[in-house]
Design an enzyme around this catalytic site. Structure first.
Site, PDB file in Angstrom:
ATOM      1  N   ASN A  55      32.364 -42.501 -10.871  1.00 46.59           N
ATOM      2  CA  ASN A  55      32.542 -42.505 -12.321  1.00 46.59           C
ATOM      3  C   ASN A  55      34.013 -42.424 -12.709  1.00 46.59           C
ATOM      4  O   ASN A  55      34.461 -43.083 -13.662  1.00 46.59           O
ATOM      5  CB  ASN A  55      31.787 -41.334 -12.954  1.00 46.59           C
ATOM      6  CG  ASN A  55      30.289 -41.533 -12.976  1.00 46.59           C
ATOM      7  OD1 ASN A  55      29.787 -42.600 -12.617  1.00 46.59           O
ATOM      8  ND2 ASN A  55      29.559 -40.518 -13.379  1.00 46.59           N
ATOM      9  N   ARG A  61      21.545 -56.523 -15.386  1.00 49.17           N
ATOM     10  CA  ARG A  61      21.880 -56.063 -14.033  1.00 49.17           C
ATOM     11  C   ARG A  61      20.583 -56.102 -13.226  1.00 49.17           C
ATOM     12  O   ARG A  61      19.636 -55.396 -13.567  1.00 49.17           O
ATOM     13  CB  ARG A  61      22.426 -54.641 -14.040  1.00 49.17           C
ATOM     14  CG  ARG A  61      23.664 -54.416 -14.887  1.00 49.17           C
ATOM     15  CD  ARG A  61      24.183 -52.996 -14.691  1.00 49.17           C
ATOM     16  NE  ARG A  61      25.077 -52.577 -15.744  1.00 49.17           N
ATOM     17  CZ  ARG A  61      26.384 -52.812 -15.765  1.00 49.17           C
ATOM     18  NH1 ARG A  61      26.935 -53.495 -14.781  1.00 49.17           N
ATOM     19  NH2 ARG A  61      27.127 -52.377 -16.759  1.00 49.17           N
ATOM     20  N   ARG A  66      29.623 -55.555 -17.034  1.00 49.39           N
ATOM     21  CA  ARG A  66      30.800 -55.002 -16.361  1.00 49.39           C
ATOM     22  C   ARG A  66      30.481 -54.524 -14.945  1.00 49.39           C
ATOM     23  O   ARG A  66      29.530 -53.778 -14.731  1.00 49.39           O
ATOM     24  CB  ARG A  66      31.386 -53.856 -17.181  1.00 49.39           C
ATOM     25  CG  ARG A  66      32.661 -53.267 -16.584  1.00 49.39           C
ATOM     26  CD  ARG A  66      33.211 -52.190 -17.474  1.00 49.39           C
ATOM     27  NE  ARG A  66      33.834 -52.751 -18.653  1.00 49.39           N
ATOM     28  CZ  ARG A  66      33.913 -52.116 -19.827  1.00 49.39           C
ATOM     29  NH1 ARG A  66      33.370 -50.929 -19.963  1.00 49.39           N
ATOM     30  NH2 ARG A  66      34.519 -52.668 -20.847  1.00 49.39           N
ATOM     31  N   HIS A 104      22.597 -57.648 -24.094  1.00 50.49           N
ATOM     32  CA  HIS A 104      22.270 -56.394 -23.417  1.00 50.49           C
ATOM     33  C   HIS A 104      20.777 -56.075 -23.510  1.00 50.49           C
ATOM     34  O   HIS A 104      20.301 -55.127 -22.893  1.00 50.49           O
ATOM     35  CB  HIS A 104      23.102 -55.267 -24.050  1.00 50.49           C
ATOM     36  CG  HIS A 104      23.070 -53.982 -23.303  1.00 50.49           C
ATOM     37  ND1 HIS A 104      22.547 -52.822 -23.837  1.00 50.49           N
ATOM     38  CD2 HIS A 104      23.494 -53.657 -22.058  1.00 50.49           C
ATOM     39  CE1 HIS A 104      22.651 -51.844 -22.960  1.00 50.49           C
ATOM     40  NE2 HIS A 104      23.218 -52.314 -21.866  1.00 50.49           N
ATOM     41  N   TYR A 148      16.921 -44.231 -12.444  1.00 44.51           N
ATOM     42  CA  TYR A 148      17.243 -44.282 -13.868  1.00 44.51           C
ATOM     43  C   TYR A 148      15.992 -43.971 -14.671  1.00 44.51           C
ATOM     44  O   TYR A 148      14.922 -44.529 -14.414  1.00 44.51           O
ATOM     45  CB  TYR A 148      17.737 -45.672 -14.284  1.00 44.51           C
ATOM     46  CG  TYR A 148      19.172 -45.983 -13.940  1.00 44.51           C
ATOM     47  CD1 TYR A 148      19.796 -45.417 -12.834  1.00 44.51           C
ATOM     48  CD2 TYR A 148      19.915 -46.860 -14.717  1.00 44.51           C
ATOM     49  CE1 TYR A 148      21.113 -45.713 -12.523  1.00 44.51           C
ATOM     50  CE2 TYR A 148      21.234 -47.169 -14.413  1.00 44.51           C
ATOM     51  CZ  TYR A 148      21.822 -46.593 -13.314  1.00 44.51           C
ATOM     52  OH  TYR A 148      23.121 -46.893 -13.008  1.00 44.51           O
ATOM     53  N   ARG A 177      23.356 -38.235 -23.829  1.00 44.84           N
ATOM     54  CA  ARG A 177      23.727 -37.966 -22.438  1.00 44.84           C
ATOM     55  C   ARG A 177      25.237 -37.907 -22.256  1.00 44.84           C
ATOM     56  O   ARG A 177      25.767 -37.018 -21.603  1.00 44.84           O
ATOM     57  CB  ARG A 177      23.163 -39.057 -21.536  1.00 44.84           C
ATOM     58  CG  ARG A 177      23.451 -38.836 -20.053  1.00 44.84           C
ATOM     59  CD  ARG A 177      23.233 -40.100 -19.247  1.00 44.84           C
ATOM     60  NE  ARG A 177      24.296 -41.058 -19.398  1.00 44.84           N
ATOM     61  CZ  ARG A 177      24.151 -42.367 -19.320  1.00 44.84           C
ATOM     62  NH1 ARG A 177      22.955 -42.891 -19.126  1.00 44.84           N
ATOM     63  NH2 ARG A 177      25.178 -43.184 -19.452  1.00 44.84           N
ATOM     64  N   HIS A 216      18.609 -42.583 -19.306  1.00 41.48           N
ATOM     65  CA  HIS A 216      19.065 -43.913 -19.705  1.00 41.48           C
ATOM     66  C   HIS A 216      18.282 -44.491 -20.881  1.00 41.48           C
ATOM     67  O   HIS A 216      18.744 -45.424 -21.535  1.00 41.48           O
ATOM     68  CB  HIS A 216      18.969 -44.860 -18.497  1.00 41.48           C
ATOM     69  CG  HIS A 216      19.692 -46.154 -18.678  1.00 41.48           C
ATOM     70  ND1 HIS A 216      19.035 -47.357 -18.846  1.00 41.48           N
ATOM     71  CD2 HIS A 216      21.010 -46.440 -18.724  1.00 41.48           C
ATOM     72  CE1 HIS A 216      19.916 -48.325 -18.978  1.00 41.48           C
ATOM     73  NE2 HIS A 216      21.128 -47.803 -18.906  1.00 41.48           N
TER      74      HIS A 216
END
Length: 739
Positions: free
Chosen positions: A80, A418, A448, A478, A511, A607, A635
């Site tokens: 991170n 993703r 990204r 997205h 997730y 979060r 998530h």
């Protein structure tokens, strides 16, 4: 210190928190709608994101977590922070270099923020490395997992390490000299290197760089002595590893024969990875993205991590030749790069040091043996809500596999953000094309750090004849939606899957996300309109049920918030529970402040980044902000509106950030089934609000505190796992009764 008691509104339990000092209270006495421009009412975005990293670090230090899970959190923290430098600090440095003076939401210039953020990030990195070196590594050794320096190896282990070095490492090493005929080499992003000083035959000192090759595991296994250890009356295998860079350093003479190796010093480089894509000028977005990925490797240097043993002259050599600044150097005592610890955390076979494994739940209604192998029949019979990772991701894969094989399926349309490596989702789409289905897939190339992977998938899908769209100019797609169109006796029926998370079968295990299967005709029509918007020139703006950014999501979400305020003002009960990953959008924060001022109870489950400040007298005392950091990455986005008792719940891909509301294609979808609403409100959200194990509460001064221990000591994630275990037993009983 003033103590404030928060009540959750539906239980006699309460959570006691230290919210603010009397001094702070007096400074923020009463605020009205007119002075929302007061920058002291907001938290800084970058600092709030760093606060989240501190919460991850807390999980690494939490001794109630199994040891290898703590190591995993330390690795996640390292990864991170790499991303934080590559994106956030990289972006700030770009702003400073360009002379940007725009103020942040909390009223700071880019120069001011950069200085504070860089210092705080450096401190966190140093604290994390110190914790690993002084606390975690000794605990791992006590448990029989030994991460050794080369100096700690026995003679037998050194012989083994040297043998492996000669066989698998030496052949791929490329020492690069630096002298008038050899310019300073390019140091790639996130690479680990050795800066080597050498004395030549004339006694002169030379510099060389040796890169630690990435395909090779950072930690080399070596034979353990003893082979086993007794822990808590159980015999456990001992695992021993040595750091590869230290093995290379011990064998540098093999790279520089007839030369004297004086010393070597490890260093690690982090570069700017924030790509700017000029889409309007790009004839081929795919080719432009490929160029952007290549350019990322050449981004400006943001961080040079070194050990304290590196002499100043060597540091200055690196700084000067890489165009860095003194402030870019981060000195840490220990091995550089915590992210490499993930391999040890995940592959070491010590289940006693890991979380208790679980099998994701699959509803009997979705199991092949109870639906005659007809997945579409199961979806037609009712809507299905899946809550991952507690519920299995397999039905999502089976949905697409069934569509690829069913002769009545005519077309499949899907968005991919993703998907990960070895994707069964992509396999199903290619199988569908082989079987003559029309397949259209929007592959978001601008996801990204997944750009390279998505470029590969896009090319592969195109080779199979799939119609691939790369997204819209100026917008990142997205949303997570799959549409299957099936001919059922001359009637075209739309089967839809929508989700808060990615179509990634690997991350679905860690997730926390929600997904919905439905044949709702209005949602199906909306999804068709959305794909026409994504693939064609549709300008349709009147979606029946979906909230779509950047078309109607901000407007409709604003109306939902204002409706709750109106209910409160009219004397009805009002309550907002918003679960999101980030709250940054200033207009949304204003509305939440307005709701609090009107007396609406506002519970925010955020979060990560939260720029809103709770607990300000006269402004936000009816708002509480909770962050949950635990075994699974929170998530999902869940937006609950009490609506005078006629509750509305929306799920989807959008966080409350300007980029999600203005510059991305996002979708929020409504949940209508009463039993799904009850599960989300009374089981899921209520459990988040009662969590006393993994919850942190945001205070008015921007810090996070833990609630005082309560009877039961609830963890929402553990509760949801227990619920699935109960469901398994209930279904077993039901099937037994039927039998």
């Amino acid at each position: 210190m003033e103590r404030r008691i928060w009540h959750d509104g539906s239980t006699d339990q309460s959570i006691t928190l230290s919210v603010m000092s009397t001094e702070t209270t007096s400074k923020t006495a009463t605020h009205s709608m007119q002075n929302y421009n007061d920058r002291s009412l907001y938290n800084n975005r970058e600092l709030s994101l760093l606060d989240f990293q501190y919460r991850v670090f807390e999980e690494a230090k939490d001794e109630s977590n199994p040891l290898l899970e703590r190591l995993k959190f330390l690795s996640i923290l390292g990864s991170n922070l790499d991303e934080f430098y590559m994106v956030r600090i990289g972006g700030l440095k770009k702003q400073v270099a360009s002379g940007t003076t725009d103020l942040s939401i909390d009223g700071q210039t880019p120069t001011e923020i950069l200085e504070v953020v860089r210092d705080r990030a450096r401190t966190l990195i140093q604290n994390a490395h110190e914790y690993f070196r002084t606390t975690m590594n000794p605990k791992l050794a006590e448990a029989g997992i030994r991460l050794l320096s080369y100096a700690e190896l026995t003679d037998i282990q050194k012989e083994e390490a040297t043998r492996k070095y000669k066989q698998t490492i030496f052949p791929v090493l490329t020492p690069l000299a630096v002298d008038p005929s050899h310019p300073f080499p390019h140091i790639s992003n996130l690479s680990l290197n050795l800066a080597v000083t050498i004395k030549d035959e004339l006694g002169g000192e030379r510099f060389a760089r040796v890169k630690v090759p990435r395909p090779i595991d950072r930690l080399m296994p070596v034979m353990s002595d003893p082979w086993t250890i007794e822990i808590d009356q159980s015999v456990r295998r001992v695992y021993s590893f040595v750091w590869v860079e230290e093995v290379i350093a011990a064998n540098l003479q093999s790279l520089f024969p007839e030369m004297e190796v004086i010393a070597s010093y490890p260093f690690r480089v982090t570069r700017n990875a924030d790509m700017t894509i000029q889409e309007l000028e790009a004839d081929d977005l795919l080719e432009t993205m490929e160029q952007g990925v290549r350019q990322r490797r050449l981004g400006s240097v943001l961080r040079i991590s070194v050990n304290p043993t590196m002499p100043d002259r060597m540091r200055n050599l690196l700084i000067e030749n890489m165009g860095a600044e003194d402030d870019d150097v981060v000195v840490v005592d220990g091995q550089l790069g915590l992210e490499s610890l993930m391999t040890i955390a995940t592959t070491t076979e010590r289940i006693d040091l890991k979380d208790i494994p679980f099998i994701p739940f699959t509803s009997v209604r979705l199991k092949p043996e109870t639906r005659d192998g007809d997945f579409f029949k199961a979806v037609r019979s009712q809507n299905h809500l899946l809550h991952h990772p507690y519920d299995s991701f397999s039905p999502v894969i089976e949905f697409l596999n069934a569509a690829s094989l069913d002769p009545n399926v005519l077309a499949i349309k899907m968005t991919l953000y993703r998907v990960g490596p070895r994707s069964p989702i992509v396999d199903a789409l290619m199988k569908a094309r082989e079987n003559g289905k029309q397949v259209a897939v929007l592959v978001e190339l601008k996801a990204r750090f997944d750009e390279e992977s998505n470029i590969g998938w896009a090319r592969m899908l195109e080779r199979e004849g799939v119609h691939v769209i790369y997204g819209l100019i100026g917008l990142k797609t997205h949303s997570k939606i799959a549409l299957v169109i099936r001919n059922e006796g001359g009637h075209m029926r739309r089967y839809v899957h929508m989700s808060t998370g990615n179509y990634n079968s690997l991350t679905a295990h860690v997730y926390e996300d929600l997904g919905l299967f439905t044949v709702d005709p209005q949602i199906g029509a909306d999804v068709s309109d959305l794909f026409n918007f994504l693939t064609g020139y549709s300008e349709k703006r009147d979606y029946q049920k979906l909230l779509v950014a950047p078309i109607n999501l901000r407007k409709r979400f604003t109306e939902l918030l204002k409706r709750e305020i109106d209910h409160q003002k009219s004397g009805q009960k009002a309550h907002l529970i918003l679960k999101t990953n980030a709250l940054v959008d200033e207009k949304m924060i204003h509305l939440l402040y307005e709701a609090s001022q009107a007396g609406v109870q506002v519970d925010l489950l955020v979060r990560g980044i939260c720029c809103l400040k709770p607990g300000i007298s006269g402004l936000s005392e009816n708002i509480r902000v909770i962050s949950i950091v635990g075994r699974f990455l929170e998530h999902s986005r869940i937006y609950y509106f009490h609506n005078g008792g006629d509750e509305d719940v929306y799920l989807g891909s959008a966080d409350l950030m300007p980029r999600n509301l203005n510059r991305r294609v996002e979708v929020l979808f409504p949940i209508h089934d009463e039993h799904h609403v009850r599960y989300l409100r009374d089981t899921v959200l209520e459990s988040y609000l009662r969590d006393t194990r993994k919850a942190r509460y945001l205070t008015v001064d921007g810090t996070y505190t833990r609630p005082e221990p309560m009877e039961g000591n609830l963890s929402v994630q553990e509760k949801l796992l227990r619920i699935r275990s109960d469901w398994v037993e209930e279904e077993k009983e039901h099937l037994w009764e039927l039998f």
